[in-house]
Design an enzyme around this catalytic site. Structure first.
Site, PDB file in Angstrom:
ATOM      1  N   SER A 155      53.193  42.946  35.973  1.00  0.00           N
ATOM      2  CA  SER A 155      54.276  43.212  36.163  1.00  0.00           C
ATOM      3  C   SER A 155      55.042  43.867  37.048  1.00  0.00           C
ATOM      4  O   SER A 155      55.497  42.662  37.497  1.00  0.00           O
ATOM      5  CB  SER A 155      52.518  43.857  37.694  1.00  0.00           C
ATOM      6  OG  SER A 155      53.420  45.153  38.106  1.00  0.00           O
TER       7      SER A 155
ATOM      8  N   TYR B 186      47.794  43.361  45.529  1.00  0.00           N
ATOM      9  CA  TYR B 186      48.253  43.794  44.274  1.00  0.00           C
ATOM     10  C   TYR B 186      49.723  42.850  43.669  1.00  0.00           C
ATOM     11  O   TYR B 186      49.889  41.725  42.819  1.00  0.00           O
ATOM     12  CB  TYR B 186      48.121  44.849  43.257  1.00  0.00           C
ATOM     13  CG  TYR B 186      48.265  44.500  41.669  1.00  0.00           C
ATOM     14  CD1 TYR B 186      47.186  44.548  40.771  1.00  0.00           C
ATOM     15  CD2 TYR B 186      49.185  44.897  40.887  1.00  0.00           C
ATOM     16  CE1 TYR B 186      47.991  44.882  38.978  1.00  0.00           C
ATOM     17  CE2 TYR B 186      49.590  45.501  39.876  1.00  0.00           C
ATOM     18  CZ  TYR B 186      48.324  45.047  39.301  1.00  0.00           C
ATOM     19  OH  TYR B 186      48.805  45.573  37.328  1.00  0.00           O
TER      20      TYR B 186
END
Ligand SMILES: NC(=O)c1ccc[n+]([C@@H]2O[C@H](COP(=O)([O-])OP(=O)(O)OC[C@H]3O[C@@H](n4cnc5c(N)ncnc54)[C@H](O)[C@@H]3O)[C@@H](O)[C@H]2O)c1
Length: 262
Positions: free
Chosen positions: A142, A154
């Site tokens: 990501s 995350y």
């Protein structure tokens, strides 16, 4: 070498998280280039829908369970044959909670699925490839891997995925395996839509903070993944490639009034 279907034709490709969003798009793009796709997902109903659409086969998989990952990849080989390539797209997203409000059970779950689950999936697919001395793997990281965000489990977990592929590329390169990652920017998937609906992401701001002024379609991530898997990328390994609509570049334009509008 060409980017046409000949580079993927007849190859068996395992895609984790293939039941939805980016994983489903990867499965579709790869299948459209002639590969036979094993669609693996904790949501086996969704995986079956995708598999039926692309002429692949669905398999249940929970990447948080080591033994389950081991047996799922063995099952893919038994049912379909030798895995030539793998994509790890199984993952969960996070709300932008401040650290003092971030429940450690949520933190652990994000790390377990997004990082540990990616590691286990790559390891198990590679275990089958190594004796054959050929294979290609792509993990979905990501843009939060390289930019800070309020996603305190995350983001660091994705940075770990970006770091992991570089390490595994060196670990297995002399054994004929390539390992890369794609770092997607904001991509229109059910997971992102859920965050938008909860008020955790703002579409206008996501679009503003990109060079192209738009979100990314899952198929655009699938196309980059297909390139990295294919023989067209035969000298590419250990790379984490941003497919971000220019998110990385646009971030430093805010003090100047943002990206130029035409
Ligand atoms: N959508 C974005 O903007 C975006 C941006 C960057 C990175 N990503 C990453 O892309 C990947 C896919 O995200 P998405 O947006 O397509 O989400 P999604 O929810 O649409 O798809 C994720 C899939 O993973 C599956 N999954 C979840 N937990 C699992 C588990 N324990 N075992 C096996 N499968 C499991 C889900 O059932 C689902 O089918 C994730 O790793 C996410 O972090 C997404």
């Amino acid at each position: 070498m060409s980017g046409d279907e000949s580079t993927m034709a007849g190859r068996i490709v395992a895609v984790t998280g293939g039941g939805s969003g980016i994983g489903a798009a990867c499965a579709e793009v790869i299948a459209s280039r002639g590969a036979i796709v094993a669609v693996l997902d904790i949501n086996v109903d969704q995986a079956s829908i995708v598999a039926a659409r692309i002429g692949g086969m669905a398999f249940p998989l929970d990447v948080s369970d080591e033994q389950n990952v081991v047996s799922a990849m063995t099952m893919v080989e038994r049912q379909l044959g030798p895995i030539a390539a793998g994509v790890t797209a199984a993952g969960i997203v996070q709300a932008p909670d401040p650290p003092d409000e971030l429940d450690m059970a949520v933190y652990d779950r994000i790390y377990t699925i997004n990082h540990r689950g990616t590691y286990l999936s790559l390891r198990e697919i590679a275990r089958h490839m190594l004796p054959r001395r050929k294979g290609s793997l792509v993990a979905i990281s990501s843009v939060t891997a390289r930019r800070s965000t309020p996603l305190h489990a995350y983001g660091p977990g994705k940075a770990a995925v970006t770091n992991l592929v570089a390490g595994l590329a060196c670990e297995w390169g002399r054994a004929g395996l390539r390992v890369n990652a794609v770092e997607p920017g904001y991509t229109r998937t059910p997971a992102l839509q859920a965050q938008i609906d909860l008020g955790n992401r703002d579409v206008a701001l996501m679009e503003e903070n990109s060079a192209l002024g738009r979100l990314i379609e899952p198929a655009e991530i699938g196309a980059a993944v297909a390139f990295l898997l294919s023989d067209d990328a035969s000298a590419v390994t250990g790379l984490s490639m941003a497919v971000d609509a220019g998110f990385y570049g646009a971030g430093s334009w805010a003090p100047y009034g943002g990206v130029r509008k035409h």
